[in-house]
Design a protein around this motif. Structure first.
Motif, PDB file in Angstrom:
ATOM      1  N   UNK A 215      -1.427  -6.846   2.456  1.00 16.77           N
ATOM      2  CA  UNK A 215      -1.584  -5.794   1.441  1.00 16.77           C
ATOM      3  C   UNK A 215      -2.372  -6.231   0.211  1.00 16.77           C
ATOM      4  N   UNK A 216      -2.500  -7.546  -0.005  1.00 19.40           N
ATOM      5  CA  UNK A 216      -3.225  -8.012  -1.202  1.00 19.40           C
ATOM      6  C   UNK A 216      -4.720  -8.147  -0.956  1.00 19.40           C
ATOM      7  N   UNK A 217      -5.149  -7.921   0.291  1.00 20.68           N
ATOM      8  CA  UNK A 217      -6.543  -8.190   0.684  1.00 20.68           C
ATOM      9  C   UNK A 217      -7.577  -7.591  -0.258  1.00 20.68           C
ATOM     10  N   UNK A 218      -7.370  -6.346  -0.647  1.00 20.31           N
ATOM     11  CA  UNK A 218      -8.374  -5.673  -1.468  1.00 20.31           C
ATOM     12  C   UNK A 218      -7.934  -5.632  -2.931  1.00 20.31           C
ATOM     13  N   UNK A 219      -7.048  -6.534  -3.300  1.00 23.11           N
ATOM     14  CA  UNK A 219      -6.535  -6.542  -4.667  1.00 23.11           C
ATOM     15  C   UNK A 219      -6.580  -7.929  -5.312  1.00 23.11           C
TER      16      UNK A 219
ATOM     17  N   UNK B 202      -0.823 -15.382  -0.013  1.00 23.35           N
ATOM     18  CA  UNK B 202       0.231 -14.373  -0.103  1.00 23.35           C
ATOM     19  C   UNK B 202       0.787 -14.083   1.284  1.00 23.35           C
ATOM     20  N   UNK B 203       2.011 -13.562   1.324  1.00 13.32           N
ATOM     21  CA  UNK B 203       2.563 -13.068   2.590  1.00 13.32           C
ATOM     22  C   UNK B 203       2.063 -11.631   2.797  1.00 13.32           C
ATOM     23  N   UNK B 204       2.582 -10.941   3.819  1.00 13.89           N
ATOM     24  CA  UNK B 204       2.042  -9.634   4.204  1.00 13.89           C
ATOM     25  C   UNK B 204       2.068  -8.576   3.124  1.00 13.89           C
ATOM     26  N   UNK B 205       3.084  -8.595   2.258  1.00 14.04           N
ATOM     27  CA  UNK B 205       3.163  -7.568   1.215  1.00 14.04           C
ATOM     28  C   UNK B 205       2.950  -8.161  -0.176  1.00 14.04           C
ATOM     29  N   UNK B 206       2.606  -9.451  -0.214  1.00 17.35           N
ATOM     30  CA  UNK B 206       2.192 -10.121  -1.455  1.00 17.35           C
ATOM     31  C   UNK B 206       3.251 -10.117  -2.558  1.00 17.35           C
ATOM     32  N   UNK B 207       4.532 -10.180  -2.153  1.00 13.21           N
ATOM     33  CA  UNK B 207       5.533 -10.446  -3.190  1.00 13.21           C
ATOM     34  C   UNK B 207       5.734 -11.957  -3.318  1.00 13.21           C
ATOM     35  N   UNK B 208       5.090 -12.714  -2.406  1.00 13.17           N
ATOM     36  CA  UNK B 208       5.257 -14.161  -2.439  1.00 13.17           C
ATOM     37  C   UNK B 208       3.928 -14.885  -2.685  1.00 13.17           C
TER      38      UNK B 208
END
Ligand code: MG
Length: 436
Positions: free
Chosen positions: A175-179, A231-237
């Motif tokens: 999820x962080x790919x474009x952020x 980051x992990x998949x949802x970028x909370x880490x």
């Protein structure tokens, strides 16, 4: 059946996690909250399908929905605050394989649901929903780009980064790919991004640990970069690679960042499975350590209880209270960069954290027998003075500790032992096994 696990609702798509279930969860949440809800999702192939079902459920119960689209989990936290929502939903299975997905629900403070889970569960199982008439349905407000923009601006406003660094960012196609790459670019750095294609197909396992970040490590070396961030998949880490291209252990970077963020007299909140390296390192700074159950909800709640500004788990999940109560992998990475600029290179700083050896093993134990087994172990260790029994049993000894904790999802009881040397840790492990 229990719907919620340790991190929301999780399972394999179209087996445990179906659009039907997502719709019901949306209706349950819509019946429970009394205001608007922000809904975001990660990059998995099933995420849009599930998000749409949740949104349908919410609007059928009269809730207005801010559809924030494909965003990191922490962007949901920011959106809840910014749009004045009463709750938030993230469709994600975090670091799990691509066939998984999940639903994580947040309260208006951006802390994951815990006690409220039972209420949602009952509403779902009893099909007890407050469906509204045609003229009382909710609206959908599309706020994808706006949410990302607000999150980005908030990070940039709160981070001091004057120097220009070369940074490699591994988004794991999540999820962080474009952020995340754009945030670090706008902070003024040269950014190289890898695995930044949010397709739902992952090029490596998504937990940002040593084994999974070899490619990032090699890229930092090959490009002579100053820092690697994953980051992990949802970028909370967050996972960190230092200036030499070496992975920095979760507990080491956590100790460093805690010492940077907190000051003398503060309390750092972490979980029962965290290393004693952290306690020993923070002692020097007059910062005490308090442990909670495993999971970001427990950490966030304890931070509120004792008025602490920083808490984190040894999995790269960190919460900066002054920023937001939702774990934020992008802000975490930016904070590490700020620490590097102000204090010094991570490769040098990490040497100051004392070294201990951790070993882990698991003992097979059926779910139905776990309670009995843990009770019998509790009896056997009742002579120890310093026992933390909030999540399994952690026994702190003079210069070592052990934790015996039943797995929440698998038929095992896990043992963790830490001591100054490997031999001592192994001896302790032998003792622990003797308790079974
Ligand atoms: Mg995650």
């Amino acid at each position: 059946m229990k719907l919620f696990g340790t991190s929301g609702i999780r399972g394999i798509v179209n087996r445990e996690i179906t659009p039907h279930l997502a719709l019901k969860v949306g209706m349950a949440l819509g019946s429970y909250v009394d205001g608007s809800v922000a809904v975001g999702h990660d990059s998995r192939t099933s995420s849009i399908m599930l998000k749409n079902a949740i949104i349908s459920g919410l609007i059928s119960c009269g809730r207005d929905v801010y559809d924030i689209g494909l965003v990191p989990t922490p962007t949901t936290g920011i959106a809840i605050k910014n749009f004045g929502c009463k709750a938030g939903v993230t469709v994600t299975a975090s670091h799990n394989p691509p066939e998984y997905n999940g639903i994580k629900i947040w309260n208006k403070e951006g802390i994951a649901f815990s006690k409220e889970e039972k209420i949602i569960e009952e509403l779902v199982y009893n099909n007890n929903f407050k469906l509204q008439k045609w003229d009382k349905l909710g609206n959908i407000l599309y706020r994808h780009e706006e949410s990302l923009e607000i999150h980005k601006k908030e990070i940039i406003k709160n981070i001091e980064n004057k120097e220009k660094y070369k940074i490699v960012i591994d988004c794991g196609n999540g999820a962080a790919s474009l952020f995340s790459p754009y945030v670090f670019k706008e902070l003024g750095n040269d950014v190289i991004s890898i695995n930044a294609h949010p397709t739902g197909y992952f090029s490596h396992d998504l937990e940002p640990n040593r084994e999974n970040l070899k490619n990032l490590s090699d890229t930092v070396k090959a490009t002579d970069a100053d820092l690697g961030i994953a980051h992990d998949g949802d970028a909370d880490r967050v996972g960190i690679i230092d200036e030499n291209g070496e992975y920095v252990d979760y507990d080491v970077i956590l100790a460093l960042i805690a010492s940077y963020v907190l000051k003398e007299g503060d309390i750092f909140i972490t979980t029962v499975d965290a290393s004693m390296k952290i306690d020993r390192y923070l002692e020097k700074y007059g910062i005490s350590v308090k442990r909670t159950k495993v999971g970001d909800v427990a950490v966030a709640k304890e931070m509120k209880n004792v008025n602490s500004d920083f808490g984190g788990e040894p999995s790269g999940t960190w919460i900066f209270g002054e920023f937001q109560m939702t774990p934020d992998g992008i802000y975490s990475g930016a904070k590490v960069l700020e620490m590097k600029e102000k204090i010094g290179n991570i490769c040098t700083l990490k040497k100051e954290v004392p070294h201990y050896e951790i070993i882990r093993e698991k003992i097979p134990c059926e779910n139905s027998e776990k309670n009995e087994k843990m009770k019998s172990i509790a009896d056997k260790i009742s002579d120890y003075k310093d026992v933390i029994d909030i999540d399994g049993l952690r026994v702190n000894l003079k210069d070592s500790w052990f934790l015996i904790r039943p797995s929440g999802t698998e038929p095992y009881i896990r043992i963790t032992c830490e001591a100054k040397t490997k031999e001592k840790a192994e001896k302790l492990m032998g003792k622990c096994k003797g308790l079974f």
